[in-house]
Design a protein around this motif. Structure first.
Motif, PDB file in Angstrom:
ATOM      1  N   ASP A  11       2.885  73.608  -3.476  1.00  0.00           N
ATOM      2  CA  ASP A  11       1.538  73.103  -3.180  1.00  0.00           C
ATOM      3  C   ASP A  11       1.546  71.577  -3.034  1.00  0.00           C
ATOM      4  OD1 ASP A  11       0.560  75.696  -3.255  1.00  0.00           O
ATOM      5  OD2 ASP A  11      -0.350  75.487  -5.248  1.00  0.00           O
ATOM      6  N   MET A  12       2.276  70.891  -3.906  1.00  0.00           N
ATOM      7  CA  MET A  12       2.359  69.431  -3.829  1.00  0.00           C
ATOM      8  C   MET A  12       3.063  68.984  -2.547  1.00  0.00           C
ATOM      9  SD  MET A  12       3.114  68.091  -7.693  1.00  0.00           S
ATOM     10  CE  MET A  12       4.133  69.422  -8.339  1.00  0.00           C
ATOM     11  N   VAL A  13       4.141  69.668  -2.194  1.00  0.00           N
ATOM     12  CA  VAL A  13       4.875  69.328  -0.978  1.00  0.00           C
ATOM     13  C   VAL A  13       3.989  69.547   0.243  1.00  0.00           C
ATOM     14  CG1 VAL A  13       6.805  70.015   0.506  1.00  0.00           C
ATOM     15  CG2 VAL A  13       7.186  69.684  -1.930  1.00  0.00           C
ATOM     16  N   THR A  14       3.236  70.639   0.248  1.00  0.00           N
ATOM     17  CA  THR A  14       2.339  70.925   1.366  1.00  0.00           C
ATOM     18  C   THR A  14       1.288  69.830   1.510  1.00  0.00           C
ATOM     19  OG1 THR A  14       2.683  73.300   1.147  1.00  0.00           O
ATOM     20  CG2 THR A  14       0.679  72.602   2.296  1.00  0.00           C
ATOM     21  N   ALA A  15       0.694  69.404   0.404  1.00  0.00           N
ATOM     22  CA  ALA A  15      -0.311  68.338   0.448  1.00  0.00           C
ATOM     23  C   ALA A  15       0.299  67.029   0.939  1.00  0.00           C
ATOM     24  CB  ALA A  15      -0.948  68.157  -0.931  1.00  0.00           C
ATOM     25  N   ALA A  16       1.487  66.695   0.449  1.00  0.00           N
ATOM     26  CA  ALA A  16       2.162  65.458   0.870  1.00  0.00           C
ATOM     27  C   ALA A  16       2.540  65.535   2.350  1.00  0.00           C
ATOM     28  CB  ALA A  16       3.395  65.221   0.012  1.00  0.00           C
ATOM     29  N   HIS A  17       2.995  66.683   2.789  1.00  0.00           N
ATOM     30  CA  HIS A  17       3.377  66.896   4.188  1.00  0.00           C
ATOM     31  C   HIS A  17       2.170  66.716   5.106  1.00  0.00           C
ATOM     32  CE1 HIS A  17       4.255  69.517   7.724  1.00  0.00           C
ATOM     33  NE2 HIS A  17       5.410  68.882   7.643  1.00  0.00           N
ATOM     34  N   THR A  18       1.046  67.295   4.733  1.00  0.00           N
ATOM     35  CA  THR A  18      -0.175  67.163   5.526  1.00  0.00           C
ATOM     36  C   THR A  18      -0.582  65.701   5.634  1.00  0.00           C
ATOM     37  OG1 THR A  18      -0.903  69.366   4.870  1.00  0.00           O
ATOM     38  CG2 THR A  18      -2.604  67.852   5.663  1.00  0.00           C
ATOM     39  N   ARG A  19      -0.526  64.994   4.524  1.00  0.00           N
ATOM     40  CA  ARG A  19      -0.924  63.578   4.516  1.00  0.00           C
ATOM     41  C   ARG A  19       0.037  62.720   5.345  1.00  0.00           C
ATOM     42  NH1 ARG A  19      -1.144  59.694  -0.681  1.00  0.00           N
ATOM     43  NH2 ARG A  19      -1.665  57.797   0.436  1.00  0.00           N
ATOM     44  N   ILE A  20       1.333  63.002   5.262  1.00  0.00           N
ATOM     45  CA  ILE A  20       2.300  62.199   6.025  1.00  0.00           C
ATOM     46  C   ILE A  20       2.089  62.419   7.514  1.00  0.00           C
ATOM     47  CG2 ILE A  20       4.381  63.658   6.266  1.00  0.00           C
ATOM     48  CD1 ILE A  20       4.689  60.212   4.879  1.00  0.00           C
ATOM     49  N   GLN A  21       1.765  63.648   7.923  1.00  0.00           N
ATOM     50  CA  GLN A  21       1.514  63.930   9.336  1.00  0.00           C
ATOM     51  C   GLN A  21       0.240  63.235   9.818  1.00  0.00           C
ATOM     52  OE1 GLN A  21       1.723  68.303   9.201  1.00  0.00           O
ATOM     53  NE2 GLN A  21       3.328  68.118  10.735  1.00  0.00           N
ATOM     54  N   GLN A  22      -0.757  63.151   8.959  1.00  0.00           N
ATOM     55  CA  GLN A  22      -2.008  62.489   9.327  1.00  0.00           C
ATOM     56  C   GLN A  22      -1.841  60.973   9.399  1.00  0.00           C
ATOM     57  OE1 GLN A  22      -4.556  63.969   6.213  1.00  0.00           O
ATOM     58  NE2 GLN A  22      -5.110  65.813   7.357  1.00  0.00           N
ATOM     59  N   THR A  23      -0.952  60.431   8.580  1.00  0.00           N
ATOM     60  CA  THR A  23      -0.769  58.988   8.491  1.00  0.00           C
ATOM     61  C   THR A  23       0.239  58.461   9.506  1.00  0.00           C
ATOM     62  OG1 THR A  23      -1.251  59.158   6.124  1.00  0.00           O
ATOM     63  CG2 THR A  23      -0.290  57.089   6.879  1.00  0.00           C
ATOM     64  N   TYR A  24       1.306  59.215   9.745  1.00  0.00           N
ATOM     65  CA  TYR A  24       2.396  58.779  10.624  1.00  0.00           C
ATOM     66  C   TYR A  24       2.705  59.885  11.626  1.00  0.00           C
ATOM     67  CZ  TYR A  24       3.215  55.429   6.856  1.00  0.00           C
ATOM     68  OH  TYR A  24       3.075  54.451   5.916  1.00  0.00           O
ATOM     69  N   GLU A  25       2.251  59.711  12.852  1.00  0.00           N
ATOM     70  CA  GLU A  25       2.494  60.776  13.818  1.00  0.00           C
ATOM     71  C   GLU A  25       3.963  60.871  14.230  1.00  0.00           C
ATOM     72  OE1 GLU A  25       1.214  59.283  18.126  1.00  0.00           O
ATOM     73  OE2 GLU A  25      -0.474  59.417  16.748  1.00  0.00           O
ATOM     74  N   HIS A  26       4.753  59.826  14.000  1.00  0.00           N
ATOM     75  CA  HIS A  26       6.176  59.878  14.350  1.00  0.00           C
ATOM     76  C   HIS A  26       7.030  60.525  13.253  1.00  0.00           C
ATOM     77  CE1 HIS A  26       6.047  56.216  11.918  1.00  0.00           C
ATOM     78  NE2 HIS A  26       7.352  56.357  11.737  1.00  0.00           N
ATOM     79  N   ILE A  27       6.443  60.794  12.093  1.00  0.00           N
ATOM     80  CA  ILE A  27       7.173  61.476  11.019  1.00  0.00           C
ATOM     81  C   ILE A  27       6.606  62.893  10.904  1.00  0.00           C
ATOM     82  CG2 ILE A  27       7.773  61.527   8.561  1.00  0.00           C
ATOM     83  CD1 ILE A  27       7.305  58.511   8.458  1.00  0.00           C
ATOM     84  N   ASN A  28       7.413  63.868  11.204  1.00  0.00           N
ATOM     85  CA  ASN A  28       6.977  65.260  11.127  1.00  0.00           C
ATOM     86  C   ASN A  28       8.024  66.060  10.355  1.00  0.00           C
ATOM     87  OD1 ASN A  28       5.638  67.647  11.451  1.00  0.00           O
ATOM     88  ND2 ASN A  28       6.309  67.972  13.551  1.00  0.00           N
ATOM     89  N   PRO A  29       8.023  65.942   9.030  1.00  0.00           N
ATOM     90  CA  PRO A  29       9.052  66.614   8.234  1.00  0.00           C
ATOM     91  C   PRO A  29       8.997  68.134   8.355  1.00  0.00           C
ATOM     92  CG  PRO A  29       7.829  65.007   6.923  1.00  0.00           C
ATOM     93  CD  PRO A  29       7.092  65.185   8.202  1.00  0.00           C
TER      94      PRO A  29
END
Length: 108
Positions: A11-29
């Motif tokens: 759940d934590m990884v999913t939340a962090a992943h969503t936020r990173i995608q919203q903040t940095y479009e060039h980072i898509n883990p």
């Protein structure tokens, strides 16, 4: 391994992943849950967070013999994981922690 620990980490990884995608479009883990360690007799579950752009990998391990502890390592997708894992109490890990790791390690 406590399914609750793996679910909480997921759940934590999913939340962090969503936020990173919203903040940095060039980072898509790419997130992976790997249970194959159990198939070879290692009582642990692993998650990987891979960045295809930088080839960086964050490896997260929950080991049955170290309850309440997250083992983690910053690595390269093209290399085998080493033995030099860092440790953090699972209670200290948050989506913010994981977001900052991704932000720092995957930024180019």
């Amino acid at each position: 391994m406590s399914e609750q620990s793996l679910e909480a980490l997921s759940d934590m990884v999913t939340a962090a992943h969503t936020r990173i995608q919203q903040t940095y479009e060039h980072i898509n883990p790419v997130i992976g849950v790997r249970r194959g360690m159990r198939d070879v007799g290692i009582p642990a579950d692993a998650m990987t967070i891979d960045c295809l752009q930088t080839r960086g990998r964050i490896l997260l391990i929950l080991h049955d013999e170290q309850l309440g502890v997250l083992l983690y390592q910053f690595a390269n997708m093209d290399a085998e994981a080493g033995d030099d894992f860092q440790r953090m109490g699972l209670a200290e890990v948050s989506a913010e922690t994981l977001f900052l790791w991704m932000e720092d390690y995957f930024s180019v």
